[in-house]
Enzyme design. Structure first.
Site, PDB file in Angstrom:
ATOM      1  N   ASP A 308      15.793 -25.544 -31.472  1.00 34.59           N
ATOM      2  CA  ASP A 308      15.116 -25.032 -32.660  1.00 34.59           C
ATOM      3  C   ASP A 308      13.774 -24.387 -32.351  1.00 34.59           C
ATOM      4  O   ASP A 308      13.316 -23.516 -33.092  1.00 34.59           O
ATOM      5  CB  ASP A 308      14.923 -26.154 -33.680  1.00 34.59           C
ATOM      6  CG  ASP A 308      16.231 -26.544 -34.348  1.00 34.59           C
ATOM      7  OD1 ASP A 308      17.068 -25.654 -34.544  1.00 34.59           O
ATOM      8  OD2 ASP A 308      16.414 -27.723 -34.666  1.00 34.59           O
ATOM      9  N   TYR A 392      18.178 -28.882 -41.850  1.00 34.96           N
ATOM     10  CA  TYR A 392      17.278 -29.992 -41.547  1.00 34.96           C
ATOM     11  C   TYR A 392      15.829 -29.637 -41.841  1.00 34.96           C
ATOM     12  O   TYR A 392      15.423 -28.482 -41.736  1.00 34.96           O
ATOM     13  CB  TYR A 392      17.397 -30.405 -40.077  1.00 34.96           C
ATOM     14  CG  TYR A 392      18.289 -31.615 -39.854  1.00 34.96           C
ATOM     15  CD1 TYR A 392      17.848 -32.887 -40.185  1.00 34.96           C
ATOM     16  CD2 TYR A 392      19.565 -31.482 -39.320  1.00 34.96           C
ATOM     17  CE1 TYR A 392      18.648 -33.999 -39.991  1.00 34.96           C
ATOM     18  CE2 TYR A 392      20.389 -32.586 -39.120  1.00 34.96           C
ATOM     19  CZ  TYR A 392      19.921 -33.848 -39.460  1.00 34.96           C
ATOM     20  OH  TYR A 392      20.717 -34.945 -39.279  1.00 34.96           O
TER      21      TYR A 392
END
Length: 650
Positions: A308, A392
Site C-alpha cells: 500500500d 481498508y
C-alpha cells in the site's frame, strides 16, 4: 535529451525560504517545482506526477544546521508519461533551478512507478468496452454497468507480461443501488488483466461461476440494521487551562519532549529529530512500507498482495480528521500539502491530529513503614493520521509518554476484502455472512527507525531471558539469566522475535554511560506476532523480503529509504533490505538504522462484518539505562475530584 542538459532556470512562483532544512514543502514550493520541470522540458500534456516529495539533506548537514544558515531545497519527483508508460525519477534544486539527476526507469527490470488515480479511473470504461468481461457478467445475470471495478496491483508472476507494460488486475463487485455496500456482493471467479497504457484488456479469466452473495452489507440496512444504543452517556474531555504542548511551525514541545512533524505522500506522517530532556533519540521515524498478502489459492485470487505504501502511495488518501470523531480534547491540527497528478498543490485539511490524553496510573505506592501514599497519573502526547486504501482504513498513532516511552500503534479497520463462499466451503477463508467469505491475510508494516540514542555512535544487543539448569550455582533451580548478544554486522542482525524468551533489542550508545557506568540505551519491544507466512519460494516472499524478519539493522545511507526498494510496483523482488545488507557492513558503534516488521495475521470473524472493529498492532521503545532513575518522579499530584477527600499524595 536528458534534463541535465537543460540550463538552470529561475522558477516564477515565489516560494518563501524555509527556516529549517526539514520544513515541510509548501504549496508555493510545489508550484515552483512544477514550473522548474516544465522549463526543463520534462512535462508534456500526458506527463503525470506519481510522487513529489522533499529530498531531505544528508543527516550530517541537518545536524550541523544552525538557525539563519542558508537552506537549499531539493525535491524528488516521479514522472509518468501515460501515453508511453515511460517513468523517470528526477531530483531538482528549487534553490538553483537546476535538475540535478534524471533517471529513466527500465520498467522491465526496475519495476513500475506507483499506480495513478487517473489510471484507476480509466479502468472502468476499458473493461466495459471488452466483450469478454461484459459477457461474463451478463452470464451471471448482472448488468455490467452495476458492477464496480476494483483495479489492483498485479504483482510479478509468470502470467503477467514482464516487458515493461503497466498492468493491473481487476475484480468486480455488484452494487445493486447507489447506497449498497458493493463489498458485500463480490463477483467471484472472474478477473481481468488490463494494460493501462494501451487501454485494453489483455485477458479475462472466467475460472468459476459462483453465486453472487445477496445479503445487503450496510450496517444500517435491513434486515440486520443495528439499533442505535441509548444507554451510553456522553464523555467530555476538557482541559480548562488549555493543552500542555506548544507548536512552533512544525516543531512540537511537550513535557520534556521535542519533535519535528513531517508528512510525505508515500510514508504519511514522519517524525524528525525526536529528543527527550534535550537528548536525541530518533533522527527520523516513519512507516516506510506495508504489505498485505492473502492466502486464498484460487487461480483468480492466489496473486493477491498489495504494497500500500510503495504501489499506491497510501498517504495520498489521508483523511481530513474531525473533532469529536477522530480526536477528542484540545486539538491542534496540521494540514498536509501534497502535489496532485498534474503537479499542483493539494491541501488535505486537518491531516494530522495532535493532542494529549490521560492514560491511567503512571506510578503508585502505599508504604507500610513510612506512611507514603502517592499516586501519579500517566498521560501521553498523541500524533496521528488516518488513511483509506480501498476497503481498508489505517490509523497510525505515535505516543510519547511521561516516563520516556515511545509507542507506535497501527489501527486497522474498514471493510474486509470479500469473496464468494461456496457451499463446500473454503480452506483459506472465513464465512462472515451467508455465502460471503473473507480470505485469511496479513497486514505487515515496516517501521524505519533512524536511531540516534544520545548521539550517533549506536549498537544493538539482543536481550532475552535464559533458563539456568540446576547446579552448584543454582541448587534449587530457581535462577534464570539475562542473555545479551551484540549484533555486529548487517547479516547477523536479521532477527526474528521470540515470545518464549521475551526477546527485545537494546540500542546502546557506545560512547556514553549512565551513573552506574553502563551504556545508555533504549529497548525496542516487539509484539511477537508472525512475520510473512508465504512460502520462501513465493513471489511475495521475494518482493516483501523485509517482512520475513522482525528486525534488520543497516548502516545509515541517505539513499536507503524504502525496505522493499524505491519502485515496488511489478518489481520482481530482491530490492530494498536484501540489497542494502548484502555487503554485511559493520553496525557496532556506528550511525545505524533499525527496520522493524510488525503487524496482524488476520483470520476474519463474523464480528468483522460488515465493518471491522479496530484491530491493533505496533511496538514500543522504552528507556533502558538512558536515565539514571525514574524520569517521571517530577510529575505533580492531581487535584482532588469534586467532592473527593484528596488523592495522589496531595
Amino acid at each position: 535529451m536528458s534534463l541535465l542538459d537543460t540550463p538552470a532556470t529561475t522558477a516564477t512562483t515565489a516560494a518563501a525560504a524555509p527556516a529549517h532544512p526539514l520544513d515541510r514543502l509548501s504549496a508555493a514550493e510545489i508550484d515552483a517545482a512544477r514550473e522548474l520541470l516544465e522549463g526543463a522540458g520534462a512535462l508534456t500534456p500526458t506527463t503525470r506526477f506519481a510522487y513529489l516529495g522533499l529530498e531531505e539533506p544528508p543527516k550530517a548537514e541537518v545536524l550541523a544546521f544552525t538557525p539563519g544558515d542558508p537552506v537549499e531545497r531539493r525535491v524528488r519527483v516521479m514522472l509518468l508519461d501515460t501515453a508511453t508508460g515511460t517513468g523517470r525519477i528526477v531530483v531538482a534544486s528549487l534553490t538553483t533551478g537546476e535538475v540535478l539527476s534524471d533517471h529513466v526507469v527500465d520498467g522491465a527490470v526496475e519495476g513500475q512507478l506507483p499506480i495513478l488515480d487517473e489510471e484507476f479511473a480509466a479502468v472502468d470504461p476499458i473493461v466495459l468496452a471488452d466483450e469478454r468481461w461484459t459477457s461474463a457478467l451478463t452470464a451471471r445475470g448482472l448488468d455490467p454497468r452495476s458492477v464496480r471495478t476494483v483495479p489492483l496491483s498485479a504483482g510479478s508472476y509468470d502470467d503477467v507480461p514482464r516487458d515493461g507494460r503497466r498492468i493491473v488486475r481487476v475484480f468486480g463487485f455488484h452494487q445493486p443501488d447507489p447506497q449498497a455496500l458493493a463489498w458485500a456482493h463480490p463477483v467471484d471467479g472472474l478477473v481481468a488483466y488490463v494494460d493501462l497504457v494501451a487501454g485494453r484488456v489483455l485477458e479475462v479469466l472466467d475460472h468459476q461461476r459462483l453465486d453472487v452473495p445477496a445479503e445487503p452489507g450496510r450496517w444500517d440496512a435491513a434486515p440486520h440494521a443495528a439499533a442505535t444504543r441509548t444507554d451510553l452517556k456522553p464523555i467530555d474531555i476538557t482541559q480548562p487551562e488549555g493543552p500542555s504542548f506548544t507548536v512552533d511551525g512544525d516543531v512540537v514541545r511537550w513535557a520534556g519532549w521535542e519533535v519535528r512533524v513531517g508528512f510525505d505522500a508515500r510514508e504519511g506522517l514522519t517524525l524528525h529529530q525526536l529528543s527527550v530532556q534535550g537528548r536525541p533519540l530518533l533522527y527520523r521515524a516513519s512507516i516506510a512500507e506495508m504489505v498485505v498478502p492473502y492466502a486464498e489459492t484460487s487461480p483468480v485470487r492466489s496473486w493477491q498482495n498489495y504494497f500500500d505504501t510503495g504501489e499506491y502511495m497510501f498517504a495520498r488518501y489521508t483523511n481530513s480528521l474531525a473533532l469529536g470523531c477522530d480526536c477528542l480534547g484540545e486539538i491542534h491540527y496540521f494540514d498536509a500539502v501534497l502535489a496532485d497528478e498534474s503537479g499542483r498543490p493539494r491541501t488535505i485539511g486537518n491531516a494530522i491530529c495532535l493532542h494529549e490524553e490521560d492514560y491511567g496510573v503512571l506510578w503508585k505506592h502505599t508504604d507500610i513503614f513510612n506512611g507514603m501514599d502517592e499516586t501519579r497519573r500517566q498521560r501521553r502526547l498523541v500524533i496521528s493520521f488516518f488513511t483509506t486504501i480501498g476497503n481498508y482504513d489505517y490509523g497510525f498513532y505515535w505516543y510519547l509518554y511521561l516516563d520516556g516511552t515511545v509507542e507506535l500503534e497501527a489501527k486497522a479497520t474498514g471493510v474486509v476484502f470479500t469473496a464468494a463462499h461456496p457451499p463446500e466451503g473454503l480452506e483459506y477463508s472465513t464465512e462472515v455472512a451467508p455465502g460471503l467469505a473473507a480470505p485469511f491475510h496479513q497486514h505487515l508494516f515496516s517501521a524505519r527507525l533512524d536511531v540516534m540514542v544520545d548521539g550517533l555512535a549506536n549498537a544493538v544487543e539482543e536481550v532475552e531471558a535464559a533458563r539456568v539448569p540446576v547446579g552448584p550455582d543454582n541448587p534449587r533451580g530457581n535462577a534464570f539469566a539475562r542473555k545479551a548478544t551484540r549484533l555486529t554486522t548487517e547479516l547477523q542482525a536479521q532477527r526474528e522475535a521470540d515470545g518464549a524468551t521475551g526477546r527485545v533489542w537494546h540500542v546502546l550508545n557506545t560512547e556514553k554511560t549512565n551513573r552506574l557506568g553502563r551504556p545508555v540505551g533504549y529497548a525496542l519491544h516487539p509484539e511477537h506476532q508472525p512475520v510473512l507466512l508465504a512460502d520462501p519460494s513465493s513471489s511475495v516472499h521475494e518482493r516483501a523480503a523485509f517482512a520475513t524478519k522482525h528486525l534488520w539493522v543497516t548502516r545509515y545511507d541517505p539513499a536507503e529509504r524504502y525496505p522493499a526498494g524505491e519502485l515496488v510496483n511489478q518489481h520482481p523482488g530482491g530490492a530494498g533490505l536484501p540489497a542494502f545488507t548484502a555487503a554485511d557492513r559493520d553496525i557496532d558503534g556506528q550511525d545505524i538504522v533499525l527496520w522493524h516488521t510488525f503487524g496482524l495475521t488476520h483470520f476474519p470473524r463474523p464480528e468483522d462484518w460488515p465493518v471491522m472493529p479496530v484491530d491493533y498492532a505496533g511496538f514500543t521503545l522504552k528507556p533502558a539505562g538512558f536515565f539514571d532513575r525514574n524520569p517521571a518522579l517530577g510529575v505533580p499530584s492531581s487535584k482532588p475530584a469534586a467532592g473527593g477527600e484528596g488523592c495522589c499524595g496531595a
